[in-house]
Structure formats: structure tokens, C-alpha cells
Scaffold this motif. Structure first.
Motif, PDB file in Angstrom:
ATOM      1  N   ARG A 104       0.827  -1.210   0.000  1.00 30.90           N
ATOM      2  CA  ARG A 104       0.000   0.000   0.000  1.00 30.90           C
ATOM      3  C   ARG A 104       0.859   1.258   0.000  1.00 30.90           C
ATOM      4  O   ARG A 104       0.591   2.198  -0.740  1.00 30.90           O
ATOM      5  CB  ARG A 104      -0.930   0.019   1.225  1.00 30.90           C
ATOM      6  CG  ARG A 104      -2.131  -0.896   1.118  1.00 30.90           C
ATOM      7  CD  ARG A 104      -3.177  -0.572   2.169  1.00 30.90           C
ATOM      8  NE  ARG A 104      -2.663  -0.663   3.523  1.00 30.90           N
ATOM      9  CZ  ARG A 104      -2.672  -1.771   4.264  1.00 30.90           C
ATOM     10  NH1 ARG A 104      -3.146  -2.897   3.757  1.00 30.90           N
ATOM     11  NH2 ARG A 104      -2.203  -1.768   5.499  1.00 30.90           N
ATOM     12  N   GLU A 109      -0.502  -2.581  -6.687  1.00 27.76           N
ATOM     13  CA  GLU A 109      -1.660  -3.479  -6.659  1.00 27.76           C
ATOM     14  C   GLU A 109      -1.182  -4.916  -6.824  1.00 27.76           C
ATOM     15  O   GLU A 109      -0.236  -5.183  -7.576  1.00 27.76           O
ATOM     16  CB  GLU A 109      -2.638  -3.137  -7.782  1.00 27.76           C
ATOM     17  CG  GLU A 109      -3.326  -1.811  -7.580  1.00 27.76           C
ATOM     18  CD  GLU A 109      -4.840  -1.927  -7.573  1.00 27.76           C
ATOM     19  OE1 GLU A 109      -5.379  -3.051  -7.463  1.00 27.76           O
ATOM     20  OE2 GLU A 109      -5.470  -0.878  -7.683  1.00 27.76           O
ATOM     21  N   PRO A 137      -3.851  -3.832  -0.905  1.00 25.92           N
ATOM     22  CA  PRO A 137      -4.270  -3.680  -2.297  1.00 25.92           C
ATOM     23  C   PRO A 137      -4.425  -5.005  -3.041  1.00 25.92           C
ATOM     24  O   PRO A 137      -4.147  -5.085  -4.234  1.00 25.92           O
ATOM     25  CB  PRO A 137      -3.120  -2.875  -2.882  1.00 25.92           C
ATOM     26  CG  PRO A 137      -1.915  -3.453  -2.189  1.00 25.92           C
ATOM     27  CD  PRO A 137      -2.373  -3.801  -0.793  1.00 25.92           C
TER      28      PRO A 137
END
Length: 198
Positions: A104, A109, A137
Motif C-alpha cells: 500500500r 496493486e 491492495p
């Protein structure tokens, strides 16, 4: 029982230490000598894909281009359910999730690809997570009937196999910056190795 906020699959890491499943891991080999040569390579553009999210940060259908414009992406291809849940996959996911905060902080991601036959695939993926909530994420995507793994040249055509365990790091420009394809159940990319790419 572990709290739901902790990935219960982490308990499988203990099984690794006791060698419970080492017999399954030790001699897994490729039974398909004539593999496709569409495998991801560093420097190439990553192939577009669109898959359904089953858990995590994103929902609905998720395409690679939806994500790469916003952040670098780590794609982790799991083995799905080739007759049972994969302990090595569970251990890898537990390791990655343990470092969620670091992903994060770096705006990275992580897409977990869960391949297999379309029938019961969603239920198998949910069983893999054991009612745990994937933190941002992370997003788990379904790969029904191996559409992704075929397109990426990662289909493992052997009894009780689905896909080669693979980690791919893709930059915001859509180019592949790092690839690790394991030809056995071992050789998984750790969270530390992934984070070192950034």
C-alpha cells in the motif's frame, strides 16, 4: 481458530516445516514437453486480460489496463484446485498478505489469479481464502477454464496441475519488469523479492 482478519492459510506454513506435503512437492515435473512459447518476458508489454474479481480491493470484472494506469501491478498465478488446495500457494499468499502495508505504501496493486475449470471455481477460490478478507491492495481474480493461463503460456498440462506458479511485475507503462515462472511447486517469489523490484 485464527481470527478472520488473519489469513487462515498461514497455518499451512507450519505444515511446510513438518514436511507434511513435501512428498507432493518434491517430484512435481512438467509432463508437457512442447509448451507454448507465449510466456511473459521482461521488457515486453503484458497481454491485456479481463477477469472476474472474487475477493479483495476490486469487484466485478477487472482488466489489466484498469489497474496499470493507476499503479504498478504484481500478478501472482496460483495453482487453483488441482484436486486439493495448494499448500505452497497458501504459504505464498500468506507471506504477501503479511506485507500488505508495504504494498500500500508503495502504491502497488497485487492481483492473485486462481485458475481452474469454470464449474465450482468461485466456490474453490472462496474455500482457499477460508472466509478471510483480503486486505487492500490485494484482489483475487478467477481464471475460468484457464483463459488467462493459456494466453500467458502458463498452462501446466499434467495430471493434477493447472498453471505454473508465476509472479509477474508490471509497470505503469504496461511493460513487464520482472518474471519468475516455477516449473515445480517450489520456487515461489517472496514478498521481499517482489518489493525489491520497486
Amino acid at each position: 481458530m485464527l481470527p478472520k482478519s488473519t489469513l487462515p492459510a498461514m497455518t499451512l506454513v507450519a505444515a511446510l516445516a513438518t514436511g507434511v506435503f513435501c512428498c507432493e512437492l518434491a517430484n512435481a515435473t512438467d509432463a508437457t514437453p512442447n509448451r507454448q512459447r507465449a510466456e511473459p518476458e521482461v521488457g515486453r508489454m503484458a497481454k491485456e486480460f479481463r477477469l472476474e474479481a472474487v475477493a479483495g480491493k476490486r469487484s466485478g470484472e477487472v482488466s489489466l489496463s484498469d489497474v496499470t494506469g493507476e499503479a504498478p501491478v504484481v500478478v501472482v498465478v496460483l495453482r487453483g484446485f488441482p484436486g486439493s488446495q495448494c499448500p505452497a500457494c497458501a504459504g505464498q499468499v500468506a507471506d504477501l498478505v503479511k506485507h500488505a502495508r508495504h504494498f500500500r505504501q508503495r502504491n502497488i496493486e497485487v492481483l492473485l489469479i486462481y485458475p481452474g475449470p469454470a464449474a465450482e471455481l468461485k466456490a474453490r477460490a472462496e474455500d482457499f481464502l477460508q472466509d478471510s478478507k483480503l486486505p487492500a491492495p490485494f484482489t483475487m481474480l478467477l481464471d475460468p477454464d484457464h483463459s488467462f493461463t493459456q494466453a500467458y503460456g502458463l498452462r501446466w498440462n499434467a495430471p493434477r496441475e493447472t498453471a505454473y506458479p508465476t509472479t509477474i511485475v508490471i509497470g505503469k507503462d504496461g511493460k513487464i519488469d520482472f518474471v519468475n515462472i516455477s516449473r515445480t511447486h517450489r520456487g515461489r517469489t517472496t514478498a521481499t523479492t517482489v518489493l525489491d523490484q520497486f
